[in-house]
Scaffold this motif. Structure first.
Motif, mmCIF file in Angstrom:
data_model
loop_
_atom_site.group_PDB
_atom_site.id
_atom_site.type_symbol
_atom_site.label_atom_id
_atom_site.label_comp_id
_atom_site.label_asym_id
_atom_site.label_seq_id
_atom_site.Cartn_x
_atom_site.Cartn_y
_atom_site.Cartn_z
ATOM 1 N N ALA A 31 0.880 -1.264 0.117
ATOM 2 C CA ALA A 31 -0.023 0.002 -0.099
ATOM 3 C C ALA A 31 0.985 1.291 -0.038
ATOM 4 O O ALA A 31 2.082 1.370 0.524
ATOM 5 N N TYR A 32 0.359 2.349 -0.378
ATOM 6 C CA TYR A 32 0.937 3.519 -0.645
ATOM 7 C C TYR A 32 1.415 4.111 0.950
ATOM 8 O O TYR A 32 0.433 3.858 1.906
ATOM 9 N N ASP A 33 2.516 4.662 1.115
ATOM 10 C CA ASP A 33 2.799 5.077 2.318
ATOM 11 C C ASP A 33 2.893 6.560 2.378
ATOM 12 O O ASP A 33 3.653 7.150 1.634
ATOM 13 N N TRP A 34 2.002 7.477 3.217
ATOM 14 C CA TRP A 34 2.004 8.854 3.110
ATOM 15 C C TRP A 34 2.984 9.494 3.959
ATOM 16 O O TRP A 34 3.077 10.508 4.052
ATOM 17 N N PHE A 81 4.524 17.662 6.724
ATOM 18 C CA PHE A 81 5.290 16.501 7.210
ATOM 19 C C PHE A 81 3.960 15.631 7.314
ATOM 20 O O PHE A 81 3.373 16.107 8.194
ATOM 21 N N ASN A 82 3.804 14.452 6.943
ATOM 22 C CA ASN A 82 2.858 13.423 7.399
ATOM 23 C C ASN A 82 3.533 12.159 8.000
ATOM 24 O O ASN A 82 4.674 11.590 7.662
ATOM 25 N N GLN A 83 2.728 11.677 8.779
ATOM 26 C CA GLN A 83 3.046 10.440 9.583
ATOM 27 C C GLN A 83 1.898 9.499 9.532
ATOM 28 O O GLN A 83 0.836 9.725 10.103
ATOM 29 N N GLU A 84 1.836 8.271 8.758
ATOM 30 C CA GLU A 84 0.881 7.363 8.637
ATOM 31 C C GLU A 84 1.058 6.418 9.787
ATOM 32 O O GLU A 84 2.018 5.729 9.912
ATOM 33 N N LEU A 127 -2.199 22.367 11.790
ATOM 34 C CA LEU A 127 -2.277 20.629 11.953
ATOM 35 C C LEU A 127 -3.203 19.935 10.970
ATOM 36 O O LEU A 127 -4.231 20.526 10.476
ATOM 37 N N ARG A 128 -2.821 18.656 10.556
ATOM 38 C CA ARG A 128 -3.625 18.107 9.648
ATOM 39 C C ARG A 128 -4.085 16.469 10.174
ATOM 40 O O ARG A 128 -3.408 15.843 10.935
ATOM 41 N N ALA A 129 -5.242 15.943 10.083
ATOM 42 C CA ALA A 129 -5.630 14.657 10.136
ATOM 43 C C ALA A 129 -6.383 14.012 9.227
ATOM 44 O O ALA A 129 -7.426 14.650 8.690
ATOM 45 N N GLY A 130 -6.135 12.758 9.074
ATOM 46 C CA GLY A 130 -7.037 12.238 7.713
ATOM 47 C C GLY A 130 -6.859 10.429 7.750
ATOM 48 O O GLY A 130 -6.258 10.184 8.780
ATOM 49 N N TYR A 131 -7.601 10.093 6.843
ATOM 50 C CA TYR A 131 -7.618 8.411 6.865
ATOM 51 C C TYR A 131 -7.196 8.345 5.378
ATOM 52 O O TYR A 131 -7.951 8.656 4.368
ATOM 53 N N ALA A 132 -6.200 7.490 5.195
ATOM 54 C CA ALA A 132 -5.851 6.927 3.936
ATOM 55 C C ALA A 132 -6.624 5.905 3.401
ATOM 56 O O ALA A 132 -6.693 4.645 3.947
ATOM 57 N N PHE A 133 -7.118 5.888 2.066
ATOM 58 C CA PHE A 133 -7.649 4.826 1.424
ATOM 59 C C PHE A 133 -6.618 4.600 0.352
ATOM 60 O O PHE A 133 -6.856 4.979 -0.868
ATOM 61 N N ASP A 134 -5.645 3.922 0.610
ATOM 62 C CA ASP A 134 -4.425 3.603 -0.224
ATOM 63 C C ASP A 134 -3.853 5.011 -0.504
ATOM 64 O O ASP A 134 -3.081 5.727 0.194
ATOM 65 N N ARG A 135 -3.952 5.326 -2.050
ATOM 66 C CA ARG A 135 -3.441 6.507 -2.519
ATOM 67 C C ARG A 135 -4.385 7.800 -2.419
ATOM 68 O O ARG A 135 -4.007 8.751 -2.904
ATOM 69 N N GLU A 179 -6.347 14.405 -0.924
ATOM 70 C CA GLU A 179 -5.327 14.505 -1.883
ATOM 71 C C GLU A 179 -5.180 13.030 -2.236
ATOM 72 O O GLU A 179 -5.909 11.887 -1.910
ATOM 73 N N HIS A 180 -4.674 12.977 -3.622
ATOM 74 C CA HIS A 180 -4.484 11.764 -4.531
ATOM 75 C C HIS A 180 -3.005 11.732 -4.943
ATOM 76 O O HIS A 180 -2.388 12.452 -5.717
ATOM 77 N N ALA A 181 -2.298 10.563 -4.402
ATOM 78 C CA ALA A 181 -0.998 10.380 -4.861
ATOM 79 C C ALA A 181 -0.915 9.553 -6.470
ATOM 80 O O ALA A 181 -1.283 8.210 -6.438
ATOM 81 N N PHE A 182 -0.734 10.169 -7.535
ATOM 82 C CA PHE A 182 -0.939 9.660 -8.907
ATOM 83 C C PHE A 182 0.240 8.926 -9.021
ATOM 84 O O PHE A 182 0.419 8.194 -9.960
ATOM 85 N N THR A 183 1.365 9.304 -8.430
ATOM 86 C CA THR A 183 2.671 8.392 -8.563
ATOM 87 C C THR A 183 3.331 8.226 -7.065
ATOM 88 O O THR A 183 2.600 8.873 -6.218
ATOM 89 N N ASP A 184 4.220 7.675 -6.973
ATOM 90 C CA ASP A 184 4.897 7.573 -5.576
ATOM 91 C C ASP A 184 5.492 8.869 -5.033
ATOM 92 O O ASP A 184 5.571 9.099 -3.847
ATOM 93 N N LYS A 185 5.797 9.716 -5.992
ATOM 94 C CA LYS A 185 6.396 11.151 -5.634
ATOM 95 C C LYS A 185 5.233 12.377 -5.715
ATOM 96 O O LYS A 185 5.257 13.180 -4.994
#
Length: 230
Positions: A31-34, A81-84, A127-135, A179-185
């Motif tokens: 899975a993608y790592d945020w 900066f994010n920490q998943e 500050l930010r808080a979210g829930y990742a659905f993969d990317r 947000e959506h990560a359409f590549t790893d970067k």
């Protein structure tokens, strides 16, 4: 002999395919790592709500409430900066700084003049808080915000242009985005924010000493952004 070898191959082929399938099923795509540092650019539109208040003490018993309400485009940079976490929740912090073309010229009722208002720049630390659905990452955000706000009286008479307010307002901001990560970067985003930059006294009183005169500023922003994850 050839017949025996062919028969053996036909018998073992399903076993080999099953083993390959088992290996594939046992090694799912990660899975993608945020988590990590990111930086990028953003632009959007801000609709402002602002009011100039002048108390009755210096102008013959009538309060003045002049709506200013600047609006326009914003664009700038951000870093964060994010920490998943293990449960797919993502916590982070972000700062942004934007140049603003948020302005308006309105009629100063009863004064025979115009009021020009402009927000020169704005910024925040949140500050930010979210829930990742993969990317894909929907999130909420809140923090402190600041903006440079100017108000000028424009007359056709000898007074000409009179700056009456040129201050940095400090307040708060809150919003939500995805947000959506359409590549790893590379990460694309869209965000809504409400900002209340507070109320301040006018830098230059218009109607003599003792007159209460203030100006406030609030904005609704829609922004899109592009970030690079390091």
């Amino acid at each position: 002999m050839k017949t025996i070898l062919l028969a053996t191959a036909l018998v073992l082929a399903p076993v080999g395919l099953a083993s390959a399938a088992d290996i594939s099923e046992g090694s799912p795509v990660a899975a993608y790592d945020w988590s990590g540092l990111y930086a990028g650019v953003h632009f959007g539109y801000a609709a402002g709500k602002s009011n100039l208040f002048i108390g009755a003490a210096g102008i013959g018993g009538t309060d003045i409430n002049a709506p200013l309400d600047p609006s326009g485009f914003v664009g700038g940079v951000h870093i964060g900066f994010n920490q998943e976490l293990a449960n797919s929740f993502v916590l982070g912090a972000e700062a942004d700084l934007a140049y603003s073309n948020v302005d308006r010229v309105s009629t100063f009722e009863g004064a025979g003049a115009l009021l020009k208002t402009e927000s020169k720049w704005s910024g925040s630390a949140r500050l930010r808080a979210g829930y990742a659905f993969d990317r894909t990452l929907p999130y909420i955000t809140a923090g402190v915000a600041a903006a440079k706000y100017e108000v000028t009286v424009v007359t056709t008479g000898p007074g000409g242009t009179i700056p009456i307010h040129d201050e940095t307002h400090l307040g708060w901001t809150a919003g939500a985005g995805v947000e959506h990560a359409f590549t790893d970067k590379w990460i694309a985003s869209v965000e809504y924010r409400y900002s209340d930059f507070g109320k301040k006294d006018l830098s230059v009183p218009i109607f003599g000493l003792g007159t209460v005169s203030t100006v406030d500023l609030k904005t609704h922003d829609i922004r899109v952004g592009l970030s690079y994850k390091f």
